[in-house]
Design a protein around this motif. Sequence first.
Motif, PDB file in Angstrom:
ATOM      1  N   GLY A 210       0.838  -1.191   0.000  1.00  0.00           N
ATOM      2  CA  GLY A 210       0.000   0.000   0.000  1.00  0.00           C
ATOM      3  C   GLY A 210       0.871   1.237   0.000  1.00  0.00           C
ATOM      4  N   PRO A 211       0.294   2.386  -0.323  1.00  0.00           N
ATOM      5  CA  PRO A 211       1.076   3.630  -0.350  1.00  0.00           C
ATOM      6  C   PRO A 211       1.507   4.047   1.049  1.00  0.00           C
ATOM      7  CG  PRO A 211      -1.263   4.092  -0.639  1.00  0.00           C
ATOM      8  CD  PRO A 211      -1.123   2.603  -0.676  1.00  0.00           C
ATOM      9  N   ASN A 212       2.392   5.028   1.118  1.00  0.00           N
ATOM     10  CA  ASN A 212       2.784   5.581   2.416  1.00  0.00           C
ATOM     11  C   ASN A 212       1.549   6.109   3.139  1.00  0.00           C
ATOM     12  OD1 ASN A 212       5.494   5.066   1.959  1.00  0.00           O
ATOM     13  ND2 ASN A 212       5.894   7.104   1.112  1.00  0.00           N
ATOM     14  N   GLY A 213       1.461   5.823   4.441  1.00  0.00           N
ATOM     15  CA  GLY A 213       0.316   6.278   5.224  1.00  0.00           C
ATOM     16  C   GLY A 213      -0.910   5.403   5.080  1.00  0.00           C
ATOM     17  N   ALA A 214      -0.744   4.223   4.456  1.00  0.00           N
ATOM     18  CA  ALA A 214      -1.901   3.337   4.233  1.00  0.00           C
ATOM     19  C   ALA A 214      -2.328   2.593   5.486  1.00  0.00           C
ATOM     20  CB  ALA A 214      -1.595   2.344   3.112  1.00  0.00           C
ATOM     21  N   GLY A 215      -1.461   2.560   6.516  1.00  0.00           N
ATOM     22  CA  GLY A 215      -1.801   1.866   7.752  1.00  0.00           C
ATOM     23  C   GLY A 215      -1.129   0.516   7.914  1.00  0.00           C
ATOM     24  N   LYS A 216      -0.145   0.207   7.072  1.00  0.00           N
ATOM     25  CA  LYS A 216       0.508  -1.105   7.111  1.00  0.00           C
ATOM     26  C   LYS A 216       1.230  -1.334   8.446  1.00  0.00           C
ATOM     27  CE  LYS A 216       3.026  -0.293   3.444  1.00  0.00           C
ATOM     28  NZ  LYS A 216       2.611   1.116   3.198  1.00  0.00           N
TER      29      LYS A 216
END
Length: 256
Positions: free
Chosen positions: A41-47
């Motif tokens: 997921g993109p940066n800041g996606a919550g991974k």
Amino acid sequence: MPDDELPLVAAKEICVNLQGRQLLENVSLKVDPGEIVTLIGPNGAGKTTLVRIILGLLKADSGEVTMRPDLRIGYMPQQLALSENMPLTVRRFLSLGSERRDIEIKGIVNELAIAQLMQQPMQRLSGGERQRVLLARSLMRRPDLLVLDEPVQGVDITGQASLYALITEIRDRFGCGVLMISHDLHLVMATTDQVLCLNQHVCCSGHPESVSQHPAYLELFGSPASAKLAVYTHHHDHTHDIHGDVEETGEEHTHG
């Protein structure tokens, strides 16, 4: 259900809000024994937030995480900050807080091909060397579940392929499940079983090839061709060592 039929870990409908911002919304996943599950997921996606909740480092606003009884977890963090004023050899780093005997540590060291690094200061290791040492550290408890946060960060492209292949070998050798955060689907395609694409919620999930063609994935990352996220294959007659140098073998290898 008997314990040996349960997932190693399962997260159900996890929600997290921070200062009015939705970090995670109804996110669910599970990892079975011997399975590699990759979060993208993109940066800041919550991974990383999701992984920290699974590890018990953060508390979700709602939802639940269940684990097998007596589950042993090995964790490899995204970064390791070491002071230049505190010399720390690889041997000392691996032994800190470990109850493993020297012979057991030696076995893991040999498996990850880092024996030649044992007297080196941690601060002087290359990116690939450092990540292998961190991976060795995460294996000290012989975990049932290995949690890896961006395991190839700071490693060149050749070293990344080598590390992902090593993670698959570790899964096969130890029979552990793996939960991994990655941002490069083109490399993990060949070394993961399930992909979960996050952007605060689950955009799509499934086998990596199907995820790479999913409309939600394409909206985030573009087409595999334009984003260079397709599986790639090449043949050559050599392998690469821990430093990325060529080791001639006379055999043909395929990378995915």
